[in-house]
Motif scaffolding. Structure first.
Motif, PDB file in Angstrom:
ATOM      1  N   ALA A  50     -10.020  26.315 -56.508  1.00 27.77           N
ATOM      2  CA  ALA A  50      -8.757  26.832 -57.053  1.00 27.77           C
ATOM      3  C   ALA A  50      -9.059  28.034 -57.938  1.00 27.77           C
ATOM      4  CB  ALA A  50      -8.052  25.743 -57.853  1.00 27.77           C
ATOM      5  N   GLY A  64      -8.969  23.995 -48.903  1.00 27.76           N
ATOM      6  CA  GLY A  64      -8.730  23.444 -50.234  1.00 27.76           C
ATOM      7  C   GLY A  64     -10.036  23.145 -50.931  1.00 27.76           C
ATOM      8  N   SER A  95       5.342  25.278 -53.486  1.00 27.08           N
ATOM      9  CA  SER A  95       5.534  23.944 -52.920  1.00 27.08           C
ATOM     10  C   SER A  95       6.782  23.368 -53.586  1.00 27.08           C
ATOM     11  CB  SER A  95       4.296  23.087 -53.223  1.00 27.08           C
ATOM     12  OG  SER A  95       4.496  21.757 -52.820  1.00 27.08           O
ATOM     13  N   GLN A  98      -6.711  21.498 -59.520  1.00 23.70           N
ATOM     14  CA  GLN A  98      -5.520  21.508 -58.670  1.00 23.70           C
ATOM     15  C   GLN A  98      -5.781  20.618 -57.465  1.00 23.70           C
ATOM     16  OE1 GLN A  98      -3.479  25.354 -57.920  1.00 23.70           O
ATOM     17  NE2 GLN A  98      -3.576  24.797 -55.759  1.00 23.70           N
ATOM     18  N   VAL A 120       2.286  28.178 -58.055  1.00 27.13           N
ATOM     19  CA  VAL A 120       1.398  27.011 -58.065  1.00 27.13           C
ATOM     20  C   VAL A 120       0.289  27.210 -59.094  1.00 27.13           C
ATOM     21  CG1 VAL A 120       1.850  26.394 -55.672  1.00 27.13           C
ATOM     22  CG2 VAL A 120       0.002  27.979 -56.179  1.00 27.13           C
ATOM     23  N   GLY A 121      -0.313  26.074 -59.499  1.00 25.36           N
ATOM     24  CA  GLY A 121      -1.429  26.128 -60.449  1.00 25.36           C
ATOM     25  C   GLY A 121      -1.006  26.666 -61.795  1.00 25.36           C
ATOM     26  N   ASP A 174      -1.203  18.128 -59.579  1.00 20.02           N
ATOM     27  CA  ASP A 174      -1.008  18.665 -58.233  1.00 20.02           C
ATOM     28  C   ASP A 174      -0.743  20.168 -58.306  1.00 20.02           C
ATOM     29  OD1 ASP A 174       1.618  19.005 -58.994  1.00 20.02           O
ATOM     30  OD2 ASP A 174       2.447  17.491 -57.654  1.00 20.02           O
ATOM     31  N   GLU A 175      -0.394  20.789 -57.159  1.00 17.44           N
ATOM     32  CA  GLU A 175      -0.218  22.246 -57.130  1.00 17.44           C
ATOM     33  C   GLU A 175       0.931  22.730 -58.000  1.00 17.44           C
ATOM     34  OE1 GLU A 175       1.885  20.856 -53.239  1.00 17.44           O
ATOM     35  OE2 GLU A 175       0.166  20.254 -54.429  1.00 17.44           O
ATOM     36  N   SER A 187       2.764  27.719 -62.298  1.00 22.44           N
ATOM     37  CA  SER A 187       3.758  26.730 -61.872  1.00 22.44           C
ATOM     38  C   SER A 187       5.076  26.820 -62.640  1.00 22.44           C
ATOM     39  CB  SER A 187       3.185  25.316 -62.001  1.00 22.44           C
ATOM     40  OG  SER A 187       2.803  25.060 -63.335  1.00 22.44           O
ATOM     41  N   CYS A 208      -4.218  19.211 -54.343  1.00 20.37           N
ATOM     42  CA  CYS A 208      -3.041  19.551 -53.537  1.00 20.37           C
ATOM     43  C   CYS A 208      -2.451  18.326 -52.849  1.00 20.37           C
ATOM     44  CB  CYS A 208      -3.408  20.581 -52.468  1.00 20.37           C
ATOM     45  SG  CYS A 208      -3.597  22.233 -53.143  1.00 20.37           S
TER      46      CYS A 208
END
Length: 662
Positions: free
Chosen positions: A353, A378, A212, A365, A237-238, A314-315, A241, A367
């Protein structure tokens, strides 16, 4: 991009016809003669191509030609979910529906081209799929100022072959930009980024969020000729990141061209000022949140174990205030009622997640909305945030509740407060609604107390886009909780001014704007027929393996439709209707001395093989599918109910009738 010879000649013919139609050749001859008279008489020097083009531009002939041109945009770029047939190596499964779009010359556009990717090292060893073989695909989803696009799917590879262009309108009347053409200075003040989300879809149709990214497009305002090329490094992500997943080559161009570009110093100064302003607001909110938390702990020492969530990651691993994940969201014509909105949110897939390694911990997480919608699934927090935003859009006073379910499992759900004081809980994963009537712990034991039907045990805090309230009642048990939100002895509020400073609207914020919902691209009748046909084949093969023949009763299959429609209506509205007609029709279709059995089941995906495997795990369904007896007739009916974002509620009913032999 090379064209076949016949296409090239066809294109030349079209261009020639357009130039003849506008008499461009005649006008060029006039300009040429005039230029030679004015500029070449004294020196007799040669006239270059550049001089001629400059003269044509000055007289507005090039602009006239450009205004007559139309761009072709690919409707496939809009939200699209492919049909449930298996993907093949030819990944563009549906024919492109091309639509000509006239470009408004009084508008500014950002032409964003994705020109391939590189260094997607996770796919370095990806074998080249054989023709007809399914393969994993990448899709890039974009959102900019209420406009959403997506690329055509491309096979996953170390260097994915993205080649798509998107015409993004920089100047939108609906966002209050007036009607005049925006200049570079005005565009510099538009701080909305282009949000890009990369989704991977595997061979089974399962989606994964890969990256993202928020693209700062305004660097093009300082670029020479209004064109710039950017290499965008995408991070995971997560827990990943900080890890690079690949690089996208992006080309940005402003159309029409700017008369005057800005200097890089001006744009860099503007970016630095915005970052500084945002960082200062976030710092002040953090100082305030710490002070609020200290005061909250001083009320009662046990408050430190309550689920009071002020920030969430967030992600991309960025900590944001939880209130920034909520915003009133109107669905336009796509959803008609709050209960329909709850049904829509419940049919989006649920997936926790992922956590790398054991320990049973829950990876946090939350999103952003674009990432959640693009992936179509999600965690419970994502569902609750979306449902709360939609209910606020419908004019209800809605909050997200943070607490626990049975066995102390953390959970989030939605609550609405009626004007008459009625408190309603909405479970975002199922669409179920529960009226909350608190138990008074001081009443005598013989007095009958209301029995809670909801699965929630404790509640720590509630919040929406404007308010954050911590539960400071003696017990955090939901059943004894009183939701008098104006009583500060029961609910400790945060300053609404402090929340407004870091949550849109009206703030220079790092919080991404909400994308609009997109209409479904699923053809319900086609999807229903395809799944039904696949299930018939699967049932026949399964019975063949058991040594049983299969005879289908088409009339009985059709009679199951009203039941499936009634089940979906009940899930959406809570009202059951049409059962009498269904039972009467079945009684007429089943002769005396015969037995009828039916088994309805509900899914939120359109994979027939996966649905069939799930059905076989039910002893009731297996009994119907593997039915033995005299004059056995089988029936199956599938009904797909499409919702926005190509989410679907899929109802399947298996049935059989046979002669009872004692």
């Amino acid at each position: 991009m090379s064209l076949p010879p016949e296409k090239a000649s066809e294109l030349k013919q079209i261009i020639h016809q357009q130039l003849v139609k506008m008499d461009v050749h005649g006008r060029i001859r006039e300009v040429l003669a005039e230029t030679i008279r004015e500029e070449l008489a004294p020196e007799h020097q040669q006239l270059s191509t550049e001089d001629l083009i400059k003269a044509l531009r000055q007289r507005g002939i090039i602009d006239d030609v450009m205004k007559e041109l139309t761009f072709v945009t690919d409707m496939n770029e809009k939200e699209r979910t492919s049909a449930p047939k298996p993907s093949t190596h030819i990944v563009d499964r549906e024919p492109a529906a091309l639509k000509k779009t006239n470009i408004d010359p009084t508008r500014r556009y950002l032409y964003l081209q994705v020109l391939g990717g590189k260094a997607f090292l996770e796919h370095l060893q990806e074998p080249e799929p054989l023709p007809g073989q399914t393969c994993s695909i990448f899709t890039l989803c974009l959102h900019f100022r209420n406009q959403r696009f997506r690329t055509k799917p491309v096979p996953c590879a170390c260097e994915p072959d993205f080649h798509d262009g998107f015409l993004l309108e920089v100047h939108k009347e609906s966002l209050g930009d007036g009607s005049k053409m925006v200049d570079a200075t005005t565009m510099l003040s538009i701080c909305d980024p282009v949000h890009m989300v990369l989704i991977k879809t595997d061979t089974f149709g399962e989606t994964t969020l890969v990256a993202s990214y928020f693209l700062e497009w305004r660097s093009v305002l300082a670029a020479e000729n209004g064109v710039t090329n950017v290499a965008v490094e995408l991070l995971g992500v997560g827990t990943e990141s900080k890890v690079s997943v690949g690089v996208l080559n992006i080309r940005l161009e402003i159309y029409p061209q700017l008369n005057k570009t800005l200097s890089p110093e001006v744009t860099n100064t503007q970016f630095a000022l915005e970052r500084q302003k945002t960082a200062e607001k976030e710092r002040l909110f953090l100082v305030y949140a710490k002070q609020w938390w200290r005061e909250y702990l001083q009320i009662r020492p046990t408050h430190n174990v309550r689920l009071v969530k002020i920030f969430a990651q967030d992600e991309n691993g960025v900590n944001r205030p939880v209130c920034s994940y909520i915003r009133p969201l109107r669905a336009g014509r796509l959803l008609d009622t709050p209960r329909q909105a709850a049904r829509f949110v419940s049919v989006l897939g649920y997936e926790r997640a992922l956590v790398i390694g054991g320990g049973g911990g829950k990876q946090e997480q939350w999103c952003t909305l674009l990432a959640f919608l693009s992936r179509n699934k999600g965690d419970c927090e994502d569902h609750a945030n979306l449902l709360c935003s939609l209910l606020l859009g419908f004019g209800l006073e809605a909050f997200v509740c943070v607490g626990t379910k049975a066995k102390g499992v953390p959970h989030t759900w939605v609550m609405t407060c009626g004007t008459d004081g009625t408190i309603t809980f909405w479970e975002s994963l199922t669409g179920h609604r529960y009226i909350h009537i608190p138990i008074n712990p001081d009443t005598p034991p013989l007095v009958e107390q209301p029995k809670p039907l909801y699965p929630y045990r404790t509640i720590g805090c509630i919040f929406n886009h404007q308010k954050f309230l911590g539960n400071c009642q003696p017990s955090d048990a939901v059943e004894v909780c009183v939701f008098d939100l104006h009583d500060e002895s029961k609910w400790k509020p945060m300053s609404e001014e402090a929340i407004k400073s870091v949550c849109p609207p009206g703030t220079t914020s790092s919080v991404p704007p909400f994308p609009p919902l997109c209409a479904s691209t699923v053809d319900a009748a086609v999807a229903s027929n395809e799944i039904e046909l696949q299930l018939r084949i699967l049932v026949s093969e399964h019975r063949k393996d058991l040594g049983l023949s299969t005879v289908w009763d088409d009339h009985l299959s059709y009679l199951l439709s009203p039941a499936l429609a009634a089940y979906e209506l009940e899930r959406t509205t809570g009202i059951s209707a049409g059962n009498e007609e269904f039972q009467d029709a079945v009684r007429r279709a089943v002769p005396d001395g015969h037995t009828f059995k039916g088994f309805p089941i509900h899914f939120v995906y359109r994979n027939a093989r996966r649905a069939f495997a799930t059905c076989l795990r039910s002893p009731f369904c297996e009994e119907i599918i593997c039915c033995r007896g005299d004059q056995v007739r089988l029936a199956v009916r599938v009904r797909v109910f499409p919702y926005p974002e190509s989410a679907c509620a899929v109802w399947i009913m298996f049935a059989c009738k046979y002669r009872s032999v004692l």
